[in-house]
Design an enzyme around this catalytic site. Structure first.
Site, PDB file in Angstrom:
ATOM      1  N   GLU B  59       0.801  -1.224   0.000  1.00  0.00           N
ATOM      2  CA  GLU B  59       0.000   0.000   0.000  1.00  0.00           C
ATOM      3  C   GLU B  59       0.839   1.281   0.000  1.00  0.00           C
ATOM      4  O   GLU B  59       0.470   2.273  -0.629  1.00  0.00           O
ATOM      5  CB  GLU B  59      -0.946   0.001   1.199  1.00  0.00           C
ATOM      6  CG  GLU B  59      -2.078  -1.029   1.120  1.00  0.00           C
ATOM      7  CD  GLU B  59      -1.670  -2.448   1.490  1.00  0.00           C
ATOM      8  OE1 GLU B  59      -0.518  -2.646   1.925  1.00  0.00           O
ATOM      9  OE2 GLU B  59      -2.505  -3.364   1.348  1.00  0.00           O
ATOM     10  N   HIS B 128     -10.107  -5.020  10.164  1.00  0.00           N
ATOM     11  CA  HIS B 128     -10.721  -4.763   8.856  1.00  0.00           C
ATOM     12  C   HIS B 128     -11.988  -3.929   8.994  1.00  0.00           C
ATOM     13  O   HIS B 128     -12.915  -4.071   8.200  1.00  0.00           O
ATOM     14  CB  HIS B 128     -11.085  -6.084   8.157  1.00  0.00           C
ATOM     15  CG  HIS B 128      -9.932  -6.802   7.542  1.00  0.00           C
ATOM     16  ND1 HIS B 128      -8.919  -7.360   8.271  1.00  0.00           N
ATOM     17  CD2 HIS B 128      -9.613  -7.056   6.239  1.00  0.00           C
ATOM     18  CE1 HIS B 128      -8.039  -7.943   7.452  1.00  0.00           C
ATOM     19  NE2 HIS B 128      -8.448  -7.771   6.220  1.00  0.00           N
TER      20      HIS B 128
END
Ligand SMILES: Cc1ncc(C[n+]2csc(CCOP(=O)(O)OP(=O)(O)O)c2C)c(N)n1
Ligand SMILES: Cc1ncc(C[n+]2csc(CCOP(=O)(O)OP(=O)(O)O)c2C)c(N)n1
Ligand SMILES: [Mg+2]
Ligand SMILES: [Mg+2]
Lengths: 334, 323, 323, 334
Positions: B59, B128
């Protein structure tokens, strides 16, 4: 339920693999029966690697896993009933229902944590190794992660730290990349271990579908790490099971039938290719039959024993209630 | 006007922009996630799939790639997936994208949209389920959009894609399947314009993203009890339409702030602070905030459910401020 | 009691802890930075330098190393340097350290202190001047300490080092050279206890870290104008001593929030929101917040100076709330 | 003030190196004269690398640098007066005083940004390369960073991306690590380029103190990158100048005296060793004198010209006022 397999005990290895497989099949069944138990990442197809590596470890060793964690947990001796209960978010789950499948934790089995952040477990395991070294412990740290994890910078940084500080950590890379499918690795390296090699970490490659090979190689790797010679990167080349990233709970390769280890004529239907050519569990059964380690009856006996245990585990998990919502804030601070 | 899902409207904006500007590039995997609406991305992938780069799981560098390309004059749309993953690129977003224009004395522009799904998603657990919007809003130089309706997502995404300011575009996967009227063809919803979702005179409920739906549901039920709630959806958090928000609070004299994120140092805190600063003399009752409890998101379904600042909790809050 | 610099007091706490627990380990380079007080770290380095690991420039993995070691039972002190650098480890801090205890159902403890310097440091520009405290406070499972005085830093650091909860310990380099009375030997300042730095009856000024010094200076000058300001220093942001803070606001009926960070979704927003929620009926005037303007920190000295929420701006704010 | 040096023009190379050196010396003087101009990271000792690489570039190429950026900026043709003004935080600075020494930016010279986050420039440069490729441009992207930067995961991730996508980016690694001092690199690799090698990036190593060698190698590297064959990692092995991370503004190796290129007897005092054995600028002057490219007078002439320009630049910077604090919020949003 079962103690982890001992080194050299191939029956125990096989037993462990059967346990891993039947556990995951039960997880799939649970996902079919209950509308909501999160998304699963099953360890099917990785059993030989899991059992082989676990057989090389000792009791105090610490484990940090990634999302594909169930197999290791069970193999290390965690209670399958409490593991299934956790996967279902129940009160009697290993984490009291707070963690769920992606974050199974069993401190008593040296199972520190499961990070569902790709690369997370690698950094934490290097930390565990640092902690163990600081404490003068003889235990080692183990981390299990996939080929895709080498994409992440945190993994690279952690490998570098482990090498620099010569930390007692075994990096177990489950390489289930397969050409043609969307690769879980997008690394520009020729082979995965080129990266640890560049960082002067000793690397080993093993056929991850061969439990005996894994057990032997893992024993060597663990001896190196435990001996204080620094980390080892163990790359296990694996089959990519078709269900490895599925979002719906089906049996993409059918339910395991161990009698197909000898009744090969019966291998047919849509899953025939996988069963015949790719199922490491069946292959190991066949091998143990061929060299006389086990008889057909013994294979079935082991399977029955495992299935009975799993049935009990499932019943335990189903009977466990959900935790009370008031428990939400219980363990926010230690 | 066509009735469409949120997912379709979102993809519409990308398809239109890609059609207009052949320099526009996209990066990310599974722009609509892995859920039931994932297939709505097909029109984009069929037509412009060659302009969508499928990146490694990295990322930080992926964000840098987007930012560097945008600085070099290629407008970018970057999809992170779950907002939690964007935390691996937090430094790049705040310390590269957010500061470049100002630090360069205005020389460098960073036309990039960072897209991600925030919030409770069922089974996301503690890693998450992040709602990072309040944290992002505590940084300079970044626009922050949080649409709620299919009509808004299309017009706001277009505005973000055309902006030279780096923009955090924070969606909620639970909105993807919702339906609504969507104007045909390209249009923009100007940044910094709140929407009054429902007019009311007794109390102002300011809610963002999915929480707007809960606020509307609560308002419907409160109407049955004779309480006339006004629901304000800021839509754009940075810049924030303080005029509309404060105007509504001045009008009703009562405020409830609702959000899916954690309460401390949040958008709800900010709105409450604005009320205490700018609508003080109109306030008739203490403010109440409704948010996610300050705990890691638990996996267990009833516990996760209990995290949600849904209609029940909003109704209770409104009743408190109504005294 | 001995008169000491903040830097010495900070090092005292580390030396004492290292002496008590031979399992305690430290990681980081230049614990007191590179400024005039750097040499005060010598007593620690001389005695326990072998227990301080000098890490590569790899904040993410260094944080993971600390967290993993702490999980394995080795209490850790981790120094990041500038708080900006800790953003490279943001994901590890919030998604590993912050959630582990809860997510494991209480099995795992994470005794780690993350130490860093926040704020405007002269010439830090847009990438070395971050005040991340408000962002961190928007996450669960992390204690957040911000000491101001030499006496506090020692007692708070000791409490943090003995805690099994991961703790963000956010210092300001400009405090290192300040002097004050420091008790001899080990002592703890309990978490979650605010300090009333100055009693007053007309207005409450809540300030954190270096901003407390500005608030005190402002209060001194306001006294000359006949305004009797109370200065409250939360010290610990998580857990927050709402009782003391709200109690003071109820007493004075007026609130000014001061902080060095950006205002939006900040600690100041939170305190203002608490006032609007819990001290509403005592409030006599609108709240005013004083903070860093929402811009990347400019290099140019007068522009950086203009960012600071110093005494002048606090005095102006207090005069506004006094009406 | 000066156009970037042309390939093959060794006098221009030398001129560029002198400019870089005199500029940095002026920066130190400014730091001595003004109590507050931030912390400097000077490029002294890196001139041969800087000039050599810049000579291989073309006008449209984009540059992303790290904190040790002044030399490149000036070599690429940015106005030294505006550069000094920026370093002093003045209104007429390249960034209007908003960036300062760590964030110099001159879009007109292809100087996109300077990131003071270790590794920051590497990721951004890969992005610039992606942008250029998308635009069908023939320009390339260049990033300059130190050996320590390979410690950071972001750098590794960015190298991987560049390799995977075959992006037109030149990774210029200034390796100023030196044994005995606290290393700026803590990489467990045997040599730095083992990491890009593992990621299948073409790597080259050059003696970064030799301007001719750098110019030739950089030309080859740039041809590879511009030709569309993917990234190159160019490792320039350099002298670590004693002042490279100093916090106080002193001249750790004295003020440069180019006549010492021929009056070697006069090399004495505390800095003698550095001047004699390590100063690449003096060494290059000596070389150009030896092979007849320049005469002593020409060397001094070049130096005088540069010094005059720097003097003017300094005067310009000093005369520039600070920006008005009201400008703070001007460019927060584009
Ligand atoms: C930081 C982060 N980014 C992205 C993801 C989404 N994700 C979950 S599993 C996965 C693939 C991991 O591949 P690999 O490490 O090879 O493990 P495998 O699932 O193949 O066993 C990804 C990208 C994540 N969990 N965390
Ligand atoms: C993310 C981050 N971590 C730490 C630092 C502090 N820092 C500034 S320069 C530097 C050393 C960089 O070494 P290298 O890349 O070799 O460059 P050199 O200064 O030696 O030219 C460090 C660690 C930083 N600027 N950014
Ligand atoms: Mg994989
Ligand atoms: Mg270096």
């Amino acid at each position: 339920m079962t103690a982890p397999p001992e080194p050299g005990n191939r029956v125990a290895l096989f037993h462990c693999m059967v346990l891993m497989r039947r556990f995951e099949e039960e997880v799939l069944r649970i996902a079919q029966d209950h509308p909501y138990v999160g998304r699963q990442h099953l360890h099917i197809g990785h059993e030989a690697t899991g059992a082989g590596v676990v057989s090389a470890l000792e009791a105090g060793d610490l484990f940090h896993t990634n999302h594909r964690n169930h197999g290791y947990l069970i193999a290390r001796g965690a209670d399958p009933g409490r593991a299934l209960a956790e996967i279902m978010g129940r009160k009697d789950g290993l984490n009291g229902g707070l963690g769920g499948p992606w974050h199974l934790c069993d401190r008593s089995a040296g199972f520190q944590s499961t990070s569902a952040m790709v690369g997370g477990s690698v950094g934490l395991a290097v930390g565990a190794a640092f902690g163990l070294k600081t404490q003068g412990s003889k235990a080692i740290s183990v981390t299990h992660f996939g080929d895709g994890t080498l994409d992440e910078g945190i993994c690279y940084e952690a490998l570098n730290l482990a090498s620099l500080l010569a930390l007692p950590v075994l990096f177990l890379c489950e390489n289930n990349a397969k050409e043609g499918q969307r690769p879980s690795s997008m690394l520009a390296a020729k082979v995965l271990h080129d990266v640890p090699d560049a960082l002067q970490i000793r690397s080993m490659v093993v056929d991850g579908r061969d439990a005996d090979a894994v057990a032997a190689t893992a024993a060597e790797a663990v001896a190196h790490v435990r001996g204080g010679s620094g980390p080892v990167f163990l790359q296990a080349d694996l089959e990519r099971w078709p269900g490895s990233h599925q979002t719906t709970p089906e049996f993409p390769t059918g339910v395991t039938d161990l009698s197909l280890a000898w009744e090969e004529d019966r291998i047919e239907g849509p899953h025939a290719e996988w069963v015949r050519d790719h199922d490491g569990l069946r292959a190991y059964a066949k091998k143990l039959l061929a060299d006389g380690t086990l008889s057909q009856d013994q294979v079935l006996e082991i399977d029955r024993g495992v299935l009975a245990g799993i049935k009990e585990a499932r019943a335990f998990a189903e009977a466990s209630p959900y935790p009370d919502p008031s428990r939400l804030l219980d363990n926010v601070f230690a | 006007m066509t009735r469409k899902t949120y997912a379709e409207a979102l993809i519409d904006a990308l398809v239109e922009r890609a059609g207009e500007d052949e320099n526009f590039a996209m990066i990310g995997r599974g722009i609509l996630g892995h859920g039931a609406q994932a297939h709505f991305a097909e029109p984009l992938m069929e037509k412009y799939g060659h302009r969508v780069t499928d990146p490694p799981t990295a990322e930080g560098a992926v964000a840098s790639l987007g930012i560097g390309a945008a600085m070099a004059g290629t407008p970018m749309f970057l999809h992170f997936g779950t907002a939690s993953f964007a935390m691996e690129a937090f430094n790049q977003i705040i310390h590269e994208a957010g500061v470049a224009h100002s630090m360069s004395g205005g020389q460098i522009k960073v036309p990039i949209v960072f897209h991600m799904f925030h919030g409770l998603r069922r089974g996301g657990s503690g890693q998450h389920s992040l709602s990072p919007q309040s944290m992002f809003a505590n940084n300079p130089g970044l626009h922050l959009m949080m649409p709620t309706t299919p009509g808004d997502v299309k017009g706001m995404l277009r505005a973000a894609l055309k902006s030279d300011t780096p923009t955090l575009f924070i969606d909620h996967a639970a909105l993807l399947g919702t339906e609504g009227e969507v104007p045909d063809g390209p249009y923009e919803i100007p940044l910094g314009e709140a929407a009054i979702r429902r007019e009311g005179k007794d109390v102002t409920i300011v809610a963002t993203s999915r929480a707007v739906l809960w606020a509307e549901a609560a308002a419907d039920r409160l109407a049955g009890d004779g309480i006339d709630a006004e629901v304000v959806d800021p839509r754009s958090v940075v810049p924030l339409d303080t005029e509309t928000i404060v105007g509504s609070i001045r009008k009703t004299g009562r405020l409830v702030c609702v959000e899916e994120g954690i309460q401390m140092c949040s958008i709800g805190s900010e709105i409450a602070a604005l009320a205490a600063e700018q609508a003080f003399s109109s306030l008739k009752a203490p403010v109440v905030r409704v948010a996610r409890p300050p705990a890691p998101v638990p996996f267990s379904p009833p516990l996760e459910e209990a995290m949600m600042p849904g209609p029940e909790r909003i109704i209770a809050a409104v009743k408190t401020v109504m005294g």
